[in-house]
Design a protein around this motif. Sequence first.
Motif, PDB file in Angstrom:
ATOM      1  N   UNK A  66       1.204  -1.415   0.174  1.00 63.62           N
ATOM      2  CA  UNK A  66      -0.424  -0.001   0.080  1.00 63.62           C
ATOM      3  C   UNK A  66       0.790   1.181   0.355  1.00 63.62           C
ATOM      4  N   UNK A  67      -0.183   2.654  -0.288  1.00 63.06           N
ATOM      5  CA  UNK A  67       1.249   3.303  -0.589  1.00 63.06           C
ATOM      6  C   UNK A  67       1.497   4.047   0.935  1.00 63.06           C
ATOM      7  N   UNK A  68       3.320   4.268   1.011  1.00 60.62           N
ATOM      8  CA  UNK A  68       3.670   4.363   1.992  1.00 60.62           C
ATOM      9  C   UNK A  68       3.993   3.455   2.829  1.00 60.62           C
ATOM     10  N   UNK A  69       4.482   2.115   2.771  1.00 60.55           N
ATOM     11  CA  UNK A  69       4.547   0.852   3.372  1.00 60.55           C
ATOM     12  C   UNK A  69       6.067   0.789   3.903  1.00 60.55           C
ATOM     13  N   UNK A  70       6.203   0.763   4.854  1.00 58.07           N
ATOM     14  CA  UNK A  70       7.612   1.280   5.666  1.00 58.07           C
ATOM     15  C   UNK A  70       7.466   0.656   6.969  1.00 58.07           C
ATOM     16  N   UNK A  71       9.241  -0.255   7.096  1.00 57.23           N
ATOM     17  CA  UNK A  71       9.157  -1.009   7.542  1.00 57.23           C
ATOM     18  C   UNK A  71       8.975   0.046   9.165  1.00 57.23           C
ATOM     19  N   UNK A 185      -0.954  -4.946  -7.521  1.00 58.30           N
ATOM     20  CA  UNK A 185       0.267  -4.606  -8.077  1.00 58.30           C
ATOM     21  C   UNK A 185       0.356  -3.415  -8.750  1.00 58.30           C
ATOM     22  N   UNK A 186      -0.795  -2.701  -9.506  1.00 56.11           N
ATOM     23  CA  UNK A 186      -1.021  -1.490 -10.712  1.00 56.11           C
ATOM     24  C   UNK A 186      -0.911  -0.314  -9.586  1.00 56.11           C
ATOM     25  N   UNK A 187      -0.323   1.111  -9.752  1.00 52.80           N
ATOM     26  CA  UNK A 187      -0.471   1.461  -8.849  1.00 52.80           C
ATOM     27  C   UNK A 187      -1.934   2.134  -9.196  1.00 52.80           C
ATOM     28  N   UNK A 188      -2.696   2.622  -7.671  1.00 53.89           N
ATOM     29  CA  UNK A 188      -3.965   3.448  -8.148  1.00 53.89           C
ATOM     30  C   UNK A 188      -3.627   4.635  -8.004  1.00 53.89           C
ATOM     31  N   UNK A 189      -4.712   5.821  -8.558  1.00 57.38           N
ATOM     32  CA  UNK A 189      -4.414   7.189  -8.887  1.00 57.38           C
ATOM     33  C   UNK A 189      -5.516   7.692  -8.060  1.00 57.38           C
ATOM     34  N   UNK A 190      -5.090   8.447  -6.950  1.00 56.40           N
ATOM     35  CA  UNK A 190      -6.431   8.542  -6.072  1.00 56.40           C
ATOM     36  C   UNK A 190      -6.185  10.464  -6.509  1.00 56.40           C
ATOM     37  N   UNK A 191      -5.607  10.942  -7.702  1.00 53.62           N
ATOM     38  CA  UNK A 191      -6.078  12.843  -8.203  1.00 53.62           C
ATOM     39  C   UNK A 191      -7.639  13.234  -8.234  1.00 53.62           C
ATOM     40  N   UNK A 192      -7.455  14.018  -7.486  1.00 51.89           N
ATOM     41  CA  UNK A 192      -8.851  14.154  -7.215  1.00 51.89           C
ATOM     42  C   UNK A 192     -10.596  14.128  -6.538  1.00 51.89           C
ATOM     43  N   UNK A 193      -9.517  12.864  -5.505  1.00 55.48           N
ATOM     44  CA  UNK A 193     -11.049  11.670  -5.966  1.00 55.48           C
ATOM     45  C   UNK A 193     -11.233  11.977  -4.632  1.00 55.48           C
ATOM     46  N   UNK A 194     -12.169  11.520  -4.004  1.00 60.54           N
ATOM     47  CA  UNK A 194     -12.738  11.632  -2.598  1.00 60.54           C
ATOM     48  C   UNK A 194     -12.434  10.098  -2.076  1.00 60.54           C
ATOM     49  N   UNK A 195     -12.014  11.019  -1.189  1.00 61.11           N
ATOM     50  CA  UNK A 195     -11.409   8.588  -0.336  1.00 61.11           C
ATOM     51  C   UNK A 195     -11.356   8.864   1.392  1.00 61.11           C
ATOM     52  N   UNK A 196     -11.790   7.333   1.588  1.00 61.77           N
ATOM     53  CA  UNK A 196     -12.078   7.729   3.087  1.00 61.77           C
ATOM     54  C   UNK A 196     -11.320   6.665   3.157  1.00 61.77           C
ATOM     55  N   UNK A 197     -10.796   6.500   4.299  1.00 63.50           N
ATOM     56  CA  UNK A 197      -9.252   5.878   4.947  1.00 63.50           C
ATOM     57  C   UNK A 197     -10.208   4.789   6.612  1.00 63.50           C
ATOM     58  N   UNK A 198     -10.610   3.832   6.631  1.00 63.34           N
ATOM     59  CA  UNK A 198     -10.823   3.775   8.186  1.00 63.34           C
ATOM     60  C   UNK A 198      -9.549   3.210   8.993  1.00 63.34           C
ATOM     61  N   UNK A 199      -9.768   3.619   9.705  1.00 61.55           N
ATOM     62  CA  UNK A 199      -8.555   3.113  11.029  1.00 61.55           C
ATOM     63  C   UNK A 199      -7.203   4.210  11.223  1.00 61.55           C
TER      64      UNK A 199
END
Length: 284
Positions: A66-71, A185-199
């Motif tokens: 996922x975007x930003x996944x980091x140890x 695996x393919x990048x997800x384009x969130x440009x200009x989208x209304x996005x909700x994140x749970x958690x």
Amino acid sequence: MRTRDGIAFEQTTRTEATPIPDYDAIIIGAGMSGLYQLYRLREQGFRVRVFEAATDVGGTWYWNRYPGARFDSESYSHGYSFSKELLEEWEWSEHFAGQPETLRYLKYVADKFDLRRDIQFRSRVTAATYEEDTRSWTITLEDGSRFDARFLITAIGPLSTPTLPRIEGREDFKGASFHTARWPKEPVDFTGKRVAVIGTGATGVQTIQTIAGQVGHLTVFQRTPNWCAPLHNGKIDAETQKKIKAGYPEIFARCQETFACFLHTPDPRGAFEVSDEEREAFYE
């Protein structure tokens, strides 16, 4: 006793000898633990097979892209310590490596020690049954194939099954939806989208701060506020690289001493049991 491929097997006193299993040991999962178990058991002469549901090694670092996944602990404390040669060869580029780099590292390890030849990918285990008569395990895969082994090692981790929120109407949602543990695996384009994140656990925080600058509008649903601190991540320069490699014995010794096997360990004192000055100095 009788032997096969140099391994001794105990023969029962029954009329019919206990059948020799397909493998001495079967490992479920080719993540960090599974790869290490394969290396060690093979080193001891065992006939080993690893079953992995994914298409490649990596475990957590294969699935969690996922975007930003980091140890969230120092990269050099997260790598393997069993090979001095590996420690000398591999150079982490950042103090806290991102998912792509950690996955490259695990692929490098698999290739360096020729581990793939004993790993069967696209093979999800659906059942494991212990047979009392033969004192062995019968492993069943999703395609119905079955294998027997004297030992079974599950290296799937404690949080390997994704859980979706039990929210009314979720199944009827017509928009795009993603689970961080099964990110495409393919990048997800969130440009200009209304996005909700749970958690807002570690995964949620990493995702939120990475996509916030891309989306048109971001809504975060949070049950319990999380405590976060700046990561202070950065590139590892040549001089620091030398110090890390020279200090590996101390790094791994320290990891063995701490509660969670990290370089750092929790301070048992309460925040208000010390002076304001000591507390702030510790936080910094």
